[in-house]
Design an enzyme around this catalytic site. Structure first.
Site, PDB file in Angstrom:
ATOM      1  N   PRO A 132      19.034 -15.014 -17.121  1.00 41.58           N
ATOM      2  CA  PRO A 132      20.226 -14.631 -17.883  1.00 41.58           C
ATOM      3  C   PRO A 132      19.953 -14.368 -19.359  1.00 41.58           C
ATOM      4  O   PRO A 132      20.565 -13.500 -19.972  1.00 41.58           O
ATOM      5  CB  PRO A 132      21.166 -15.826 -17.693  1.00 41.58           C
ATOM      6  CG  PRO A 132      20.760 -16.388 -16.356  1.00 41.58           C
ATOM      7  CD  PRO A 132      19.281 -16.198 -16.283  1.00 41.58           C
ATOM      8  N   GLU A 368      13.708  -2.488 -13.943  1.00 37.95           N
ATOM      9  CA  GLU A 368      12.256  -2.307 -14.108  1.00 37.95           C
ATOM     10  C   GLU A 368      11.915  -1.855 -15.534  1.00 37.95           C
ATOM     11  O   GLU A 368      10.934  -1.131 -15.754  1.00 37.95           O
ATOM     12  CB  GLU A 368      11.689  -1.300 -13.092  1.00 37.95           C
ATOM     13  CG  GLU A 368      11.854  -1.707 -11.650  1.00 37.95           C
ATOM     14  CD  GLU A 368      10.942  -2.835 -11.226  1.00 37.95           C
ATOM     15  OE1 GLU A 368      10.098  -3.256 -12.033  1.00 37.95           O
ATOM     16  OE2 GLU A 368      11.094  -3.319 -10.101  1.00 37.95           O
ATOM     17  N   GLU A 372      14.785   2.287 -23.217  1.00 38.65           N
ATOM     18  CA  GLU A 372      14.374   1.897 -24.560  1.00 38.65           C
ATOM     19  C   GLU A 372      13.052   1.128 -24.539  1.00 38.65           C
ATOM     20  O   GLU A 372      12.177   1.340 -25.394  1.00 38.65           O
ATOM     21  CB  GLU A 372      15.481   1.050 -25.207  1.00 38.65           C
ATOM     22  CG  GLU A 372      16.749   1.829 -25.524  1.00 38.65           C
ATOM     23  CD  GLU A 372      17.542   2.236 -24.283  1.00 38.65           C
ATOM     24  OE1 GLU A 372      18.200   3.291 -24.332  1.00 38.65           O
ATOM     25  OE2 GLU A 372      17.494   1.499 -23.265  1.00 38.65           O
TER      26      GLU A 372
END
Length: 384
Positions: A132, A368, A372
């Site tokens: 998270p 994946e 950016e």
């Protein structure tokens, strides 16, 4: 450069295309909408794909793999994604897990787990890296593995794990030396799905790729043996970063397949649709839209083939994989929007596949490694 496929590469491409057309495409909408029996259908399709050799495309035959190499892997994922992106992403990630086991696991670990993955006894395998609070920066992970009385005690959580509820084994990254510099004290473990303390949470409600569940995975005092360690202690992050490069070839190939499906459907649509007394395909503006998208997708295909070829030859392919993933995923999104626009109002209606394809394509610029992050990798390679 020779672009001719080998006999094995052509065979796996044809097999993936045939399976996609005959088995996946007719049920892609049902998987997307989650109709009754969708999970069983997805499970059955994974089993069928394993029987055809698609779960160990770059795994050596001695472990039950197909061993067609990175190019064959890319071709297969593209063809499967043309029919059903949800299925293709599970195949891609399962292959990535199989490859990381083949690359760094002990001989005992390879002999135990690779045949289970390749045969479909494990319908899928999970890549448990993201947390998270540790997405683009996996070195910030908080999951811990503490050595106690000859076993590791694993505690923490992972998020966005592809098809976790179908996985028989997880490759899990955890901090083993909290005092080490950031990213230096992380290790990699093999954790079986039925290990006490492992819990797979409910699937996320996503924008697209509904057929493939994406789950959180929780580890609560999960006791694993020391021989579950894969590779060297405290050297696990390097394993993850290396395997993600290969995974980017898979996701780029998946994006390419979605984009191709969108443009192929839109091309056939405008040939049949008439406005102002003539076929839409006779309007030059629409022809140019098709030409631009098709050219971009072909460029994406060549970038993917370059990255896969370099990987197959044992070269440094990380930057090439990032270029291919970046370009292919963004080109696929543009192709889907172009296809949707060519269908007009019908493109926005669920009855037609462009609505699903557009949603399915969106995530390819995120998972994946985001676009950016790919640009950062490419730039760092240039400036190194």
């Amino acid at each position: 450069m020779n672009f001719t496929l080998t006999e094995d590469q052509q065979m796996i491409k044809d097999a993936a295309e045939n399976f996609g057309i005959k088995v996946l495409l007719p049920n892609a909408s049902a998987l997307d909408t989650g109709t009754q029996g969708a999970k069983s259908l997805f499970f059955d399709n994974l089993k069928k794909l394993a029987a055809l050799g698609f779960m160990g495309l770059n795994v050596q035959s001695e472990y039950g793999g197909t061993d067609v190499g990175p190019i064959g892997f890319s071709l297969a994922i593209t063809e499967l994604a043309r029919a059903c992106a949800s299925t293709a992403v599970t195949v891609s990630v399962t292959n990535m897990v199989a490859e990381v086991i083949q690359s760094v696991a002990s001989q005992e670990q390879k002999q135990k787990y690779l045949p289970l993955i390749c045969s479909g006894e494990y319908p899928a395998a999970g890549f448990c890296l993201t947390e998270p609070n540790a997405g683009s920066d996996p070195s910030a992970m908080r999951t811990r593995a503490v050595l106690e009385n000859g076993h590791y005690m694993l505690n923490g959580s992972k998020t966005y794990i592809t098809s976790a509820e179908f996985a028989g084994v997880f490759v899990v990254w955890a901090v083993t030396d909290p005092d080490a510099p950031k990213g230096k004290g992380i290790s990699c473990f093999l954790v079986e799905r039925d290990t006490p303390g492992v819990t797979v949470g409910p699937a996320e409600h996503k924008m697209g790729q509904h057929g493939s569940p994406t789950n959180p995975v929780y580890f609560d005092d999960c006791r694993i043996p020391t021989n579950a360690l894969m590779g060297q202690l405290n050297k696990g992050l390097q394993i993850a970063l290396g395997e993600l490069a290969g995974g980017r070839i898979g996701i780029g190939s998946l994006a390419l397949g979605i984009g191709q499906a969108a443009i192929e459907y839109a091309t056939n649509y405008i040939k049949e649709r008439k406005q102002f007394g003539q076929s839409l395909s006779e309007f030059q503006g629409l022809q140019w839209m098709l030409a631009d998208s098709t050219t971009e997708l072909e460029a994406a295909r060549l970038l993917l083939m370059q990255a896969a070829s370099t990987k197959a030859a044992g070269g440094q392919f990380s930057a090439q994989a990032s270029m291919a993933k970046l370009f292919a995923s963004e080109a696929a999104n543009r192709a889907c929007y172009t296809g949707l626009q060519l269908l007009g109002g019908n493109g926005y209606v669920k009855e037609y596949p462009l609505e699903r394809l557009t949603r399915d394509a969106r995530i390819t610029t995120i998972y994946e490694g985001t676009s950016e992050i790919q640009r950062l990798i490419i730039a760092r390679n240039l400036l190194r």
